[in-house]
Write a protein that holds these residues in place. Structure first.
Motif, PDB file in Angstrom:
ATOM      1  N   THR A 192       6.899  80.663   5.975  1.00  0.00           N
ATOM      2  CA  THR A 192       7.331  81.868   6.661  1.00  0.00           C
ATOM      3  C   THR A 192       8.044  81.486   7.953  1.00  0.00           C
ATOM      4  O   THR A 192       7.693  80.512   8.604  1.00  0.00           O
ATOM      5  N   CYS A 193       9.053  82.267   8.303  1.00  0.00           N
ATOM      6  CA  CYS A 193       9.828  82.032   9.516  1.00  0.00           C
ATOM      7  C   CYS A 193       9.111  82.697  10.688  1.00  0.00           C
ATOM      8  O   CYS A 193       8.788  83.886  10.625  1.00  0.00           O
ATOM      9  N   PRO A 194       8.853  81.951  11.776  1.00  0.00           N
ATOM     10  CA  PRO A 194       8.165  82.536  12.919  1.00  0.00           C
ATOM     11  C   PRO A 194       9.035  83.539  13.682  1.00  0.00           C
ATOM     12  O   PRO A 194       8.523  84.370  14.422  1.00  0.00           O
ATOM     13  N   VAL A 195      10.341  83.511  13.471  1.00  0.00           N
ATOM     14  CA  VAL A 195      11.250  84.397  14.196  1.00  0.00           C
ATOM     15  C   VAL A 195      11.375  85.753  13.511  1.00  0.00           C
ATOM     16  O   VAL A 195      11.197  86.798  14.132  1.00  0.00           O
ATOM     17  N   CYS A 196      11.669  85.741  12.198  1.00  0.00           N
ATOM     18  CA  CYS A 196      11.933  86.999  11.500  1.00  0.00           C
ATOM     19  C   CYS A 196      10.895  87.326  10.434  1.00  0.00           C
ATOM     20  O   CYS A 196      11.029  88.323   9.727  1.00  0.00           O
ATOM     21  N   MET A 223      18.926  79.810  11.547  1.00  0.00           N
ATOM     22  CA  MET A 223      18.052  80.425  12.533  1.00  0.00           C
ATOM     23  C   MET A 223      16.575  80.376  12.136  1.00  0.00           C
ATOM     24  O   MET A 223      15.719  80.696  12.929  1.00  0.00           O
ATOM     25  N   HIS A 224      16.283  79.999  10.912  1.00  0.00           N
ATOM     26  CA  HIS A 224      14.919  79.995  10.439  1.00  0.00           C
ATOM     27  C   HIS A 224      14.177  78.732  10.876  1.00  0.00           C
ATOM     28  O   HIS A 224      14.692  77.621  10.781  1.00  0.00           O
ATOM     29  N   GLY A 225      12.967  78.908  11.380  1.00  0.00           N
ATOM     30  CA  GLY A 225      12.089  77.776  11.651  1.00  0.00           C
ATOM     31  C   GLY A 225      11.168  77.604  10.463  1.00  0.00           C
ATOM     32  O   GLY A 225      11.065  78.474   9.614  1.00  0.00           O
ATOM     33  N   ILE A 226      10.466  76.486  10.396  1.00  0.00           N
ATOM     34  CA  ILE A 226       9.577  76.241   9.270  1.00  0.00           C
ATOM     35  C   ILE A 226       8.158  76.113   9.811  1.00  0.00           C
ATOM     36  O   ILE A 226       7.893  75.289  10.667  1.00  0.00           O
ATOM     37  N   LYS A 227       7.257  76.940   9.279  1.00  0.00           N
ATOM     38  CA  LYS A 227       5.840  76.784   9.558  1.00  0.00           C
ATOM     39  C   LYS A 227       5.086  77.248   8.311  1.00  0.00           C
ATOM     40  O   LYS A 227       5.573  78.093   7.564  1.00  0.00           O
ATOM     41  N   PRO A 228       3.914  76.698   8.031  1.00  0.00           N
ATOM     42  CA  PRO A 228       3.200  77.067   6.811  1.00  0.00           C
ATOM     43  C   PRO A 228       2.754  78.525   6.803  1.00  0.00           C
ATOM     44  O   PRO A 228       2.450  79.093   7.863  1.00  0.00           O
ATOM     45  N   VAL A 229       2.741  79.126   5.626  1.00  0.00           N
ATOM     46  CA  VAL A 229       2.229  80.482   5.480  1.00  0.00           C
ATOM     47  C   VAL A 229       0.710  80.440   5.584  1.00  0.00           C
ATOM     48  O   VAL A 229       0.057  79.605   4.965  1.00  0.00           O
ATOM     49  N   ARG A 230       0.144  81.302   6.376  1.00  0.00           N
ATOM     50  CA  ARG A 230      -1.320  81.376   6.519  1.00  0.00           C
ATOM     51  C   ARG A 230      -1.876  82.158   5.328  1.00  0.00           C
ATOM     52  O   ARG A 230      -1.414  83.244   5.025  1.00  0.00           O
TER      53      ARG A 230
END
Length: 121
Positions: free
Chosen positions: A14-18, A113-120
């Protein structure tokens, strides 16, 4: 993020921005290290080619030629190599240093513009 044992694994991030869901592929730790090492070796080879081509271009370009004689065919190749490796060496070096083995597959616009972080979960 947990890496797969063999091969690659498709995950959803999931993207932390959008807050858009982004499909991605995660490669194994060994494959990630190997790819990073290959990119760094290619960067080092690009630096070597840059300096060899630059030295050759200076050597050949500084000679005084007799009337009607042209520069060797390798001279334009060395000039082209200088420009290509001047861009390729830093690009490969930075890509190799920051390669993490995660590739976004089909991100919604705007892609950069998308960042990468794991989906919780």
């Amino acid at each position: 993020m947990r890496r797969p044992a063999p091969g690659k694994q498709s995950v959803e991030l999931t993207c932390p921005v959008c807050d858009a869901f982004l499909p991605a592929e995660v490669r194994t730790e060994a494959r990630t290290r190997r790819t990073s090492a290959v990119l760094l070796v290619l960067a080092a080879l690009s630096v070597i080619v840059f300096f060899v081509a630059f030295a050759y271009a200076v050597h050949e370009g500084g000679r005084t030629l007799p009337e009607g004689q042209s520069l060797p065919v390798l001279f334009p190749v060395s000039i082209l190599s200088i420009f290509v490796t001047f861009a390729a060496a830093p690009t490969l070096f930075l890509r190799g240093r920051h390669y993490n083995g995660v590739t976004m597959l089909d991100a919604p616009k705007p892609r950069r513009m998308h960042g990468i972080k794991p989906v919780r979960g």
